[in-house]
Structure formats: structure tokens, C-alpha cells
Design a protein around this motif. Structure first.
Motif, PDB file in Angstrom:
ATOM      1  N   ALA A  15      -4.925   2.576 -20.866  1.00 28.99           N
ATOM      2  CA  ALA A  15      -4.999   1.513 -19.860  1.00 28.99           C
ATOM      3  C   ALA A  15      -4.051   1.801 -18.699  1.00 28.99           C
ATOM      4  CB  ALA A  15      -4.672   0.166 -20.496  1.00 28.99           C
ATOM      5  N   ILE A  16      -2.848   2.259 -19.013  1.00 30.49           N
ATOM      6  CA  ILE A  16      -1.860   2.556 -17.966  1.00 30.49           C
ATOM      7  C   ILE A  16      -2.346   3.695 -17.081  1.00 30.49           C
ATOM      8  CG2 ILE A  16       0.453   3.464 -17.529  1.00 30.49           C
ATOM      9  CD1 ILE A  16       1.381   1.976 -20.042  1.00 30.49           C
ATOM     10  N   THR A  17      -2.776   4.792 -17.709  1.00 32.98           N
ATOM     11  CA  THR A  17      -3.186   5.960 -16.927  1.00 32.98           C
ATOM     12  C   THR A  17      -4.439   5.678 -16.099  1.00 32.98           C
ATOM     13  OG1 THR A  17      -4.387   6.859 -18.836  1.00 32.98           O
ATOM     14  CG2 THR A  17      -2.124   7.603 -18.507  1.00 32.98           C
ATOM     15  N   ALA A  18      -5.380   4.909 -16.668  1.00 26.04           N
ATOM     16  CA  ALA A  18      -6.591   4.574 -15.916  1.00 26.04           C
ATOM     17  C   ALA A  18      -6.254   3.759 -14.678  1.00 26.04           C
ATOM     18  CB  ALA A  18      -7.573   3.820 -16.813  1.00 26.04           C
ATOM     19  N   ARG A  19      -5.376   2.779 -14.850  1.00 26.60           N
ATOM     20  CA  ARG A  19      -4.999   1.911 -13.728  1.00 26.60           C
ATOM     21  C   ARG A  19      -4.268   2.690 -12.638  1.00 26.60           C
ATOM     22  NH1 ARG A  19      -5.687  -3.868 -12.786  1.00 26.60           N
ATOM     23  NH2 ARG A  19      -4.403  -4.293 -10.975  1.00 26.60           N
ATOM     24  N   LEU A  20      -3.285   3.485 -13.034  1.00 26.79           N
ATOM     25  CA  LEU A  20      -2.485   4.204 -12.055  1.00 26.79           C
ATOM     26  C   LEU A  20      -3.269   5.336 -11.400  1.00 26.79           C
ATOM     27  CD1 LEU A  20       0.954   4.300 -13.903  1.00 26.79           C
ATOM     28  CD2 LEU A  20       0.251   2.800 -12.030  1.00 26.79           C
ATOM     29  N   SER A  21      -4.186   5.940 -12.140  1.00 27.68           N
ATOM     30  CA  SER A  21      -5.007   7.018 -11.576  1.00 27.68           C
ATOM     31  C   SER A  21      -5.889   6.500 -10.458  1.00 27.68           C
ATOM     32  CB  SER A  21      -5.867   7.655 -12.665  1.00 27.68           C
ATOM     33  OG  SER A  21      -5.065   8.314 -13.623  1.00 27.68           O
ATOM     34  N   ARG A  22      -6.357   5.265 -10.591  1.00 30.53           N
ATOM     35  CA  ARG A  22      -7.206   4.685  -9.550  1.00 30.53           C
ATOM     36  C   ARG A  22      -6.454   4.524  -8.231  1.00 30.53           C
ATOM     37  NH1 ARG A  22      -9.333   1.322 -13.732  1.00 30.53           N
ATOM     38  NH2 ARG A  22      -8.060  -0.462 -13.065  1.00 30.53           N
ATOM     39  N   HIS A  23      -5.131   4.523  -8.301  1.00 31.85           N
ATOM     40  CA  HIS A  23      -4.316   4.374  -7.091  1.00 31.85           C
ATOM     41  C   HIS A  23      -3.736   5.712  -6.632  1.00 31.85           C
ATOM     42  CE1 HIS A  23      -4.204  -0.048  -6.592  1.00 31.85           C
ATOM     43  NE2 HIS A  23      -4.546  -0.019  -7.861  1.00 31.85           N
ATOM     44  N   GLY A  24      -4.357   6.794  -7.090  1.00 34.21           N
ATOM     45  CA  GLY A  24      -3.994   8.104  -6.556  1.00 34.21           C
ATOM     46  C   GLY A  24      -2.944   8.867  -7.320  1.00 34.21           C
ATOM     47  N   HIS A  25      -2.433   8.315  -8.408  1.00 33.58           N
ATOM     48  CA  HIS A  25      -1.408   9.012  -9.169  1.00 33.58           C
ATOM     49  C   HIS A  25      -2.044   9.959 -10.185  1.00 33.58           C
ATOM     50  CE1 HIS A  25       1.445   6.319  -7.359  1.00 33.58           C
ATOM     51  NE2 HIS A  25       0.856   5.266  -7.888  1.00 33.58           N
ATOM     52  N   VAL A  26      -1.394  11.075 -10.428  1.00 35.33           N
ATOM     53  CA  VAL A  26      -1.810  12.003 -11.482  1.00 35.33           C
ATOM     54  C   VAL A  26      -0.996  11.661 -12.723  1.00 35.33           C
ATOM     55  CG1 VAL A  26      -1.863  14.409 -12.229  1.00 35.33           C
ATOM     56  CG2 VAL A  26      -2.426  13.826  -9.872  1.00 35.33           C
ATOM     57  N   ASN A 135       0.374   1.843   3.784  1.00 36.57           N
ATOM     58  CA  ASN A 135       0.807   0.794   2.863  1.00 36.57           C
ATOM     59  C   ASN A 135       0.561   1.297   1.447  1.00 36.57           C
ATOM     60  OD1 ASN A 135       0.847  -1.555   1.140  1.00 36.57           O
ATOM     61  ND2 ASN A 135       0.772  -2.802   2.989  1.00 36.57           N
ATOM     62  N   THR A 136       1.623   1.617   0.725  1.00 32.70           N
ATOM     63  CA  THR A 136       1.475   2.203  -0.604  1.00 32.70           C
ATOM     64  C   THR A 136       0.998   1.194  -1.643  1.00 32.70           C
ATOM     65  OG1 THR A 136       3.823   1.808  -1.103  1.00 32.70           O
ATOM     66  CG2 THR A 136       3.233   3.939  -0.134  1.00 32.70           C
ATOM     67  N   ALA A 137       1.083  -0.103  -1.324  1.00 28.47           N
ATOM     68  CA  ALA A 137       0.595  -1.126  -2.248  1.00 28.47           C
ATOM     69  C   ALA A 137      -0.915  -1.294  -2.138  1.00 28.47           C
ATOM     70  CB  ALA A 137       1.301  -2.456  -1.989  1.00 28.47           C
ATOM     71  N   THR A 138      -1.409  -1.384  -0.902  1.00 31.66           N
ATOM     72  CA  THR A 138      -2.847  -1.578  -0.695  1.00 31.66           C
ATOM     73  C   THR A 138      -3.591  -0.260  -0.526  1.00 31.66           C
ATOM     74  OG1 THR A 138      -2.619  -1.722   1.716  1.00 31.66           O
ATOM     75  CG2 THR A 138      -2.363  -3.770   0.457  1.00 31.66           C
ATOM     76  N   ARG A 139      -2.835   0.848  -0.330  1.00 27.05           N
ATOM     77  CA  ARG A 139      -3.385   2.180  -0.080  1.00 27.05           C
ATOM     78  C   ARG A 139      -4.137   2.234   1.247  1.00 27.05           C
ATOM     79  NH1 ARG A 139      -0.249   5.034  -2.795  1.00 27.05           N
ATOM     80  NH2 ARG A 139      -1.672   6.821  -2.741  1.00 27.05           N
ATOM     81  N   GLN A 140      -3.802   1.357   2.177  1.00 26.27           N
ATOM     82  CA  GLN A 140      -4.451   1.346   3.481  1.00 26.27           C
ATOM     83  C   GLN A 140      -3.664   2.208   4.459  1.00 26.27           C
ATOM     84  OE1 GLN A 140      -4.355  -2.290   5.859  1.00 26.27           O
ATOM     85  NE2 GLN A 140      -6.463  -1.923   6.490  1.00 26.27           N
ATOM     86  N   VAL A 141      -4.374   3.063   5.157  1.00 25.32           N
ATOM     87  CA  VAL A 141      -3.771   3.942   6.158  1.00 25.32           C
ATOM     88  C   VAL A 141      -4.325   3.557   7.531  1.00 25.32           C
ATOM     89  CG1 VAL A 141      -3.515   6.316   6.970  1.00 25.32           C
ATOM     90  CG2 VAL A 141      -3.554   5.832   4.507  1.00 25.32           C
ATOM     91  N   THR A 142      -3.449   3.402   8.506  1.00 27.16           N
ATOM     92  CA  THR A 142      -3.878   3.163   9.877  1.00 27.16           C
ATOM     93  C   THR A 142      -3.202   4.172  10.796  1.00 27.16           C
ATOM     94  OG1 THR A 142      -2.110   1.549  10.324  1.00 27.16           O
ATOM     95  CG2 THR A 142      -4.224   0.687   9.496  1.00 27.16           C
TER      96      THR A 142
END
Length: 227
Positions: A15-26, A135-142
Motif C-alpha cells: 500500500a505504501i509503495t503503490a501510493r508513493l509510486s503514483r507521486h513519482g517516487h521510486v 508544487n511537490t504536494a500537488t505535483r503541478q508545474v507552471t
């Protein structure tokens, strides 16, 4: 970031790895202290998420061992027992933060971001360089206020470069933070993602330079100064 999840409960680790992987972490996983030591020895890590009660010993022992070796990789401790004495033991052993089981995965994500920010000297969740905001929380880049759509791995490359503050990032280091141990991807894959990022970020905002034999270095172009 490249994370190591040391947790013997398979469903929790998944569960931890699946969640964090979705946000770009290896994310790599270890179910014992011995497995964790082997992975720590062969891969650069940005953060270790560490359960305390493991089949072959206490996670506190691993934290103390790392600190004695001069390994300053941040450690986020997980434990079902976190009374005052337990929290004191966690921090005194060298851990950077702790989280009591059961926990909400959203809180885990927030704590991972907080530990990462402290490591890089940031005060909030937004990385800024020139007219680039990430924004590292929302993963939004402008860029210049306009949204820039990046893939998960492109975001990871950008985040690493922004955190590097102009330092040279070896290609091998980027590869380790982009791909897990179970993924078959050569070093050339790093060049692909860097090239894609160059195309998506306007050249008058960010210059990603290739230093042959050394790695990559990013500069803000708008004021001709390093990030």
C-alpha cells in the motif's frame, strides 16, 4: 525521490509503495533488516521508511548503525507503539520523524515531503527557480504562470534538478532515482527523459546542460544564474 520501505507486513508495504509510486517516487521494499542492509549498500537513497518491529530485530538498531557509519539518509519510523518513551527512543536513535500505526497514507505522504524539504533546506512545498514553480504536494508545474504537463518521471527529473541548486547530477544518480531494481532500463533511458523535459520546459526558463562523463547541470536562463 528513491525510497526504501522496510516493512514485514506485505499488504502494508504494498500500500505504501503503490501510493508513493503514483507521486513519482521510486520505491524498493525490504521485509527484514538483513534485506534492508543489502539494499542500502547498493543504492543511493533519499529516505528510508522503517518499521520498528521486524522479524530479525529492531529498526532502532538499523538507524543507530547507519548513523555510526556516517550515513545521514533521513529515516521515517513506523510503529504501533509510540508512547512518549518510544518517540524519544526513535529520535535519540537518529530517526528524523515517526508515524504511529495505523496511519492515513495522506499523512505519510505529507511527512515524506516534509522530511525531504528539511533535507534540502526548503520551507514549503513549492520549489521555485526563475519563472518555474513546482508544487511537490500537488505535483503541478507552471512556467511563467502557465501549467506545464509533465509525466511522472519527467516531474522526478525536474524535482531532482531543482533541488540540486546547480550541482552536477551524475547520470547514474538520476537513473537510480527514476527506476526501481525490478525495472529493466539502461542508462540511455535517462537521456530520453532529460530530452523530453528540455522540449517541454521553454529554453528561456531552464537550461539543462549535459557534461559528458559527469552528468547534468541545470541553470535558470532568465537571469543567467544557477538554480
Amino acid at each position: 525521490m528513491r525510497l526504501l520501505v522496510v516493512e514485514d507486513a506485505g499488504d502494508v508495504a504494498d500500500a505504501i509503495t503503490a501510493r508513493l509510486s503514483r507521486h513519482g517516487h521510486v520505491c524498493d521494499k525490504a521485509g527484514t533488516l538483513d534485506e534492508a542492509r543489502q539494499l542500502i549498500a547498493v543504492q543511493p537513497l533519499d529516505l528510508i521508511i522503517l518499521d520498528i518491529n521486524l522479524p530479525d530485530g529492531s529498526g532502532f538498531d538499523l538507524v543507530r548503525e547507519l548513523r555510526r557509519q556516517g550515513n545521514e539518509t533521513p529515516v521515517l519510523v513506523l510503529s504501533a507503539r509510540m508512547g512518549v518513551d518510544d518517540r524519544i527512543d526513535a529520535l535519540d536513535s537518529g530517526a528524523d520523524d515517526y508515524l504511529v500505526k495505523p496511519f492515513d497514507l495522506r499523512e505519510l505522504e505529507a511527512r515524506v515531503r516534509a522530511v525531504a524539504r528539511r533535507r534540502h533546506g526548503e520551507t514549503d512545498a513549492v520549489l521555485e527557480a526563475g519563472d518555474i514553480r513546482f508544487n511537490t504536494a500537488t505535483r503541478q508545474v507552471t512556467v511563467g504562470g502557465t501549467a506545464c504537463e509533465l509525466t511522472r518521471r519527467e516531474q522526478t527529473v525536474l524535482e531532482i534538478l531543482l533541488n540540486a541548486r546547480g550541482r552536477v547530477i551524475p547520470k547514474e544518480d538520476l537513473h537510480a532515482r527514476l527506476f526501481g531494481l525490478d525495472e529493466e532500463a539502461g542508462l540511455n533511458a535517462v537521456e530520453v527523459y532529460v530530452a523530453r523535459l528540455r522540449k517541454k520546459i521553454p529554453s528561456d526558463s531552464l537550461d539543462i546542460r549535459t557534461l559528458r562523463g559527469l552528468g547534468y547541470q541545470a541553470f535558470v536562463k532568465s537571469n543567467d544564474t544557477r538554480i
